[in-house]
Enzyme design. Structure first.
Site, PDB file in Angstrom:
ATOM      1  NE  ARG A 166       1.868 -31.790  -0.953  1.00  0.00           N
ATOM      2  CZ  ARG A 166       2.667 -32.336  -0.047  1.00  0.00           C
ATOM      3  NH1 ARG A 166       2.210 -33.301   0.730  1.00  0.00           N
ATOM      4  NH2 ARG A 166       3.902 -31.933   0.079  1.00  0.00           N
TER       5      ARG A 166
ATOM      6  CE  LYS B 144     -14.981 -19.772 -12.137  1.00  0.00           C
ATOM      7  NZ  LYS B 144     -15.384 -18.590 -12.931  1.00  0.00           N
TER       8      LYS B 144
ATOM      9  CD  GLU C 207     -22.950 -12.833  -9.218  1.00  0.00           C
ATOM     10  OE1 GLU C 207     -23.218 -13.157 -10.385  1.00  0.00           O
ATOM     11  OE2 GLU C 207     -21.784 -12.552  -8.845  1.00  0.00           O
TER      12      GLU C 207
ATOM     13  CE  LYS D 209     -21.445 -21.306 -10.112  1.00  0.00           C
ATOM     14  NZ  LYS D 209     -20.801 -20.345  -9.254  1.00  0.00           N
TER      15      LYS D 209
ATOM     16  CD  GLU E  30     -14.531 -19.142 -16.410  1.00  0.00           C
ATOM     17  OE1 GLU E  30     -15.059 -19.227 -15.294  1.00  0.00           O
ATOM     18  OE2 GLU E  30     -14.060 -18.102 -16.862  1.00  0.00           O
TER      19      GLU E  30
ATOM     20  NE  ARG F 134     -17.618 -22.156 -12.970  1.00  0.00           N
ATOM     21  CZ  ARG F 134     -17.398 -22.767 -11.833  1.00  0.00           C
ATOM     22  NH1 ARG F 134     -16.921 -24.005 -11.825  1.00  0.00           N
ATOM     23  NH2 ARG F 134     -17.632 -22.165 -10.687  1.00  0.00           N
TER      24      ARG F 134
ATOM     25  CG  ASN G  43     -17.111 -14.650 -14.795  1.00  0.00           C
ATOM     26  OD1 ASN G  43     -17.430 -14.326 -13.654  1.00  0.00           O
ATOM     27  ND2 ASN G  43     -16.155 -15.506 -15.055  1.00  0.00           N
TER      28      ASN G  43
ATOM     29  CG  HIS H 174     -19.000 -11.336 -13.073  1.00  0.00           C
ATOM     30  ND1 HIS H 174     -20.324 -11.451 -13.425  1.00  0.00           N
ATOM     31  CD2 HIS H 174     -18.909 -11.853 -11.814  1.00  0.00           C
ATOM     32  CE1 HIS H 174     -21.003 -12.018 -12.438  1.00  0.00           C
ATOM     33  NE2 HIS H 174     -20.179 -12.258 -11.447  1.00  0.00           N
TER      34      HIS H 174
ATOM     35  CG  HIS I 235     -14.262  -8.959 -11.573  1.00  0.00           C
ATOM     36  ND1 HIS I 235     -13.849 -10.155 -12.104  1.00  0.00           N
ATOM     37  CD2 HIS I 235     -15.188  -9.268 -10.644  1.00  0.00           C
ATOM     38  CE1 HIS I 235     -14.515 -11.146 -11.519  1.00  0.00           C
ATOM     39  NE2 HIS I 235     -15.333 -10.634 -10.628  1.00  0.00           N
TER      40      HIS I 235
ATOM     41  CG  HIS J 273     -19.162  -9.592  -6.634  1.00  0.00           C
ATOM     42  ND1 HIS J 273     -18.116  -9.528  -7.514  1.00  0.00           N
ATOM     43  CD2 HIS J 273     -19.974 -10.596  -7.065  1.00  0.00           C
ATOM     44  CE1 HIS J 273     -18.274 -10.468  -8.443  1.00  0.00           C
ATOM     45  NE2 HIS J 273     -19.394 -11.134  -8.198  1.00  0.00           N
TER      46      HIS J 273
HETATM   47  P1  NAD Z   1     -19.875 -11.138   1.740  1.00  0.00           P
HETATM   48  O1  NAD Z   1     -19.393 -12.494   1.967  1.00  0.00           O
HETATM   49  O2  NAD Z   1     -18.972 -10.010   2.036  1.00  0.00           O
HETATM   50  O3  NAD Z   1     -21.251 -10.975   2.515  1.00  0.00           O
HETATM   51  C1  NAD Z   1     -21.908  -9.751   2.455  1.00  0.00           C
HETATM   52  C2  NAD Z   1     -22.109  -9.115   3.844  1.00  0.00           C
HETATM   53  O4  NAD Z   1     -23.244  -9.734   4.443  1.00  0.00           O
HETATM   54  C3  NAD Z   1     -20.964  -9.340   4.791  1.00  0.00           C
HETATM   55  O5  NAD Z   1     -20.867  -8.253   5.658  1.00  0.00           O
HETATM   56  C4  NAD Z   1     -21.415 -10.578   5.557  1.00  0.00           C
HETATM   57  O6  NAD Z   1     -20.778 -10.726   6.787  1.00  0.00           O
HETATM   58  C5  NAD Z   1     -22.879 -10.309   5.694  1.00  0.00           C
HETATM   59  N1  NAD Z   1     -23.724 -11.460   5.849  1.00  0.00           N
HETATM   60  C6  NAD Z   1     -23.696 -12.635   5.172  1.00  0.00           C
HETATM   61  N2  NAD Z   1     -24.712 -13.408   5.537  1.00  0.00           N
HETATM   62  C7  NAD Z   1     -25.417 -12.730   6.470  1.00  0.00           C
HETATM   63  C8  NAD Z   1     -26.600 -12.983   7.210  1.00  0.00           C
HETATM   64  N3  NAD Z   1     -27.296 -14.107   7.025  1.00  0.00           N
HETATM   65  N4  NAD Z   1     -27.013 -12.086   8.091  1.00  0.00           N
HETATM   66  C9  NAD Z   1     -26.341 -10.900   8.255  1.00  0.00           C
HETATM   67  N5  NAD Z   1     -25.243 -10.587   7.568  1.00  0.00           N
HETATM   68  C10 NAD Z   1     -24.788 -11.485   6.685  1.00  0.00           C
HETATM   69  O7  NAD Z   1     -20.330 -10.951   0.201  1.00  0.00           O
HETATM   70  P2  NAD Z   1     -21.244 -11.845  -0.745  1.00  0.00           P
HETATM   71  O8  NAD Z   1     -22.034 -10.885  -1.518  1.00  0.00           O
HETATM   72  O9  NAD Z   1     -21.913 -12.915  -0.012  1.00  0.00           O
HETATM   73  O10 NAD Z   1     -20.160 -12.533  -1.689  1.00  0.00           O
HETATM   74  C11 NAD Z   1     -19.328 -11.756  -2.523  1.00  0.00           C
HETATM   75  C12 NAD Z   1     -18.066 -12.531  -2.779  1.00  0.00           C
HETATM   76  O11 NAD Z   1     -18.382 -13.725  -3.477  1.00  0.00           O
HETATM   77  C13 NAD Z   1     -17.068 -11.782  -3.618  1.00  0.00           C
HETATM   78  O12 NAD Z   1     -15.804 -11.903  -3.041  1.00  0.00           O
HETATM   79  C14 NAD Z   1     -17.110 -12.499  -4.950  1.00  0.00           C
HETATM   80  O13 NAD Z   1     -15.896 -12.447  -5.630  1.00  0.00           O
HETATM   81  C15 NAD Z   1     -17.450 -13.886  -4.536  1.00  0.00           C
HETATM   82  N6  NAD Z   1     -18.094 -14.692  -5.577  1.00  0.00           N
HETATM   83  C16 NAD Z   1     -17.606 -15.920  -5.789  1.00  0.00           C
HETATM   84  C17 NAD Z   1     -18.196 -16.736  -6.732  1.00  0.00           C
HETATM   85  C18 NAD Z   1     -17.706 -18.143  -6.904  1.00  0.00           C
HETATM   86  O14 NAD Z   1     -18.146 -18.807  -7.860  1.00  0.00           O
HETATM   87  N7  NAD Z   1     -16.861 -18.641  -6.045  1.00  0.00           N
HETATM   88  C19 NAD Z   1     -19.311 -16.293  -7.436  1.00  0.00           C
HETATM   89  C20 NAD Z   1     -19.803 -15.006  -7.181  1.00  0.00           C
HETATM   90  C21 NAD Z   1     -19.178 -14.203  -6.242  1.00  0.00           C
HETATM   91  N1  GLY Z   2     -19.586 -17.096 -10.590  1.00  0.00           N
HETATM   92  C1  GLY Z   2     -18.936 -17.538 -11.780  1.00  0.00           C
HETATM   93  C2  GLY Z   2     -18.595 -18.970 -11.768  1.00  0.00           C
HETATM   94  O1  GLY Z   2     -18.834 -19.673 -10.818  1.00  0.00           O
HETATM   95  O2  GLY Z   2     -18.057 -19.440 -12.719  1.00  0.00           O
END
Ligand code: NAD
Ligand code: GLY
Length: 374
Positions: free
Chosen positions: A125, A147, A189, A231, A241, A245, A249, A252, A256, A269
């Site tokens: 939890r 998030k 982003e 942010k 949100e 917030r 997006n 997005h 998406h 993404h």
């Molecule tokens: P990812 O986590 O898949 O990383 C991208 C690629 O780079 C992967 O293959 C990873 O292993 C590699 N990688 C990461 N760091 C590295 C490094 N230092 N050296 C070598 N390789 C490395 O993708 P991302 O672009 O980091 O994140 C996308 C995700 O984030 C999506 O799922 C999206 O929905 C999510 N997201 C979440 C929020 C939030 O607010 N929580 C906001 C934006 C995006």
């Molecule tokens: N990336 C969108 C949010 O954090 O709200």
């Protein structure tokens, strides 16, 4: 050139407040974690790409503070942002007898960060967790704001929770190993913060895109800090949100749909958000909220970053219908009505619905070969 100094950004959320630390040589320094609450166990969550590069060094740094430090390695990529991967984290926690004080460390990009956060929100939890983002996208966006989620085959990030980390440690040196395509995806982003909140930042990005693409350390330090500040400003006002917030997006809703429609992992993404921002800007134009000059200015910047500006065709029979179908699953939709983040003049954004025929026109234009940027 001197390495950038340590910068910090505060996320102000009453008893859930925390700091983002930004600099090189941070993630493997025990001092980065010295202020965290004491615990016996720590679990590093990483993946098959980032783990071999950095997990051992993080494990060593954490050993100064925790008696037992375990690591779990997940499969890499968006296609693995699933229940199955999430369960691997729970398996590791339970198999090692981790108690409710255990601290989870998300070492990787946004996929690892979102999944680790969700695991932390639900294990016993709720246990504490720390974000150690290693992709540009994760440093400027996903590691901040709480998030957390996994994907469902029918929709992206559909299952998750709001759950804040104890700290975010952005080590700029980790960006040195990030593949070029991922760096570019992260820039989507970064760019979004300009049109929605800070036109000076947009102008700075226009002037410094070449330095960013060359990974110039002071340029990277500036974008990570300014992105986190914007942010933090948004999340500090609307953590869950209920309104503001949603502007984060921008691009997005279309993005998406592109990610899901193309199959998770085929368009990154950030790439989908790049094309999605062009679509959202064209929708804003049709709604009379911005002029063509601004849409072109933004599109040129997106293209300069190396991001796609033309959206993909998702269906050869009725492409617009497929986009609309996917976008109705967006979390902002209400009773089947799609809500878009549109620009409300340069540097401002708001959420609003748009008539289907107008959205169809935007999709037709942005998926067409004749989409003119310059
Ligand atoms: P990812 O986590 O898949 O990383 C991208 C690629 O780079 C992967 O293959 C990873 O292993 C590699 N990688 C990461 N760091 C590295 C490094 N230092 N050296 C070598 N390789 C490395 O993708 P991302 O672009 O980091 O994140 C996308 C995700 O984030 C999506 O799922 C999206 O929905 C999510 N997201 C979440 C929020 C939030 O607010 N929580 C906001 C934006 C995006
Ligand atoms: N990336 C969108 C949010 O954090 O709200």
């Amino acid at each position: 050139m001197n390495a950038p100094d340590l910068q910090t950004v505060a996320i102000d959320l009453a008893d859930r407040s925390y700091h983002i630390a930004i600099r090189g040589s941070l993630f493997d320094n025990p001092l980065s974690y010295a202020e965290l609450p004491k615990a016996h166990f720590a679990l590093i969550v990483s993946n098959t790409v980032v783990g071999p590069l950095y997990a051992q060094r993080l494990q060593k740094a954490l050993s100064a503070q925790y008696a037992q430090v375990f690591t779990v390695i997940l499969p890499d990529g968006e296609a693995h942002k699933t229940w199955e991967s999430l369960n691997l984290i729970f398996d590791a926690l339970l198999a090692n007898g981790c108690d409710r004080k255990t601290v989870l460390f998300a070492l990787g990009g946004g996929v690892v960060g979102d999944m680790t956060g969700f695991a932390a929100a639900s294990y016993m939890r709720g246990v504490p967790f720390v974000q150690v983002p290693t992709s540009l996208l994760a440093q400027v966006d996903s590691s901040v704001g709480g998030k957390t989620a996994i994907n469902h085959p029918l929709g992206k990030n559909m299952i998750g929770a709001f759950y804040q980390p104890l700290k975010v440690v952005c080590d700029l040196n980790t960006l040195k190993t990030l593949p070029e395509r991922e760096l570019v995806a992260g820039l989507a982003e970064v760019i979004k913060y300009g049109p929605i909140a800070d036109m000076d930042f947009l102008a700075w990005l226009e002037a410094n895109m070449t330095a960013l693409l060359a990974r110039e350390p002071t340029a990277l330090a500036h974008v990570v800090k300014r992105s986190c500040e914007i942010k933090a400003w948004v999340v500090g006002q609307d953590e869950r949100e209920s309104g503001l917030r949603a502007i984060l997006n921008f691009g997005h809703t279309f993005g998406h749909a592109i990610e899901a429609g193309m199959g998770y992992g085929n368009w990154l993404h950030g790439e989908a958000v790049g094309a999605g921002m062009v679509m959202a800007a064209h929708l804003s134009l049709r709604l009379g909220l911005v002029d063509m000059f601004f849409v072109k200015r933004l599109s040129i910047l997106i293209e300069k970053a190396g991001l796609p500006v033309k959206a993909p065709v998702l269906c050869s029979t009725d492409n617009a219908a497929r986009y609309l179908e996917l976008m109705r699953l967006d979390k902002k939709s209400e009773a089947g009505e799609i809500k878009f983040v549109v620009l409300d003049g340069p540097g401002r954004a708001k959420v609003q619905a748009a008539p289907d025929h107008m959205v169809r026109q935007v999709i037709d234009l942005c998926c067409s070969k004749s989409l003119l940027i310059q």
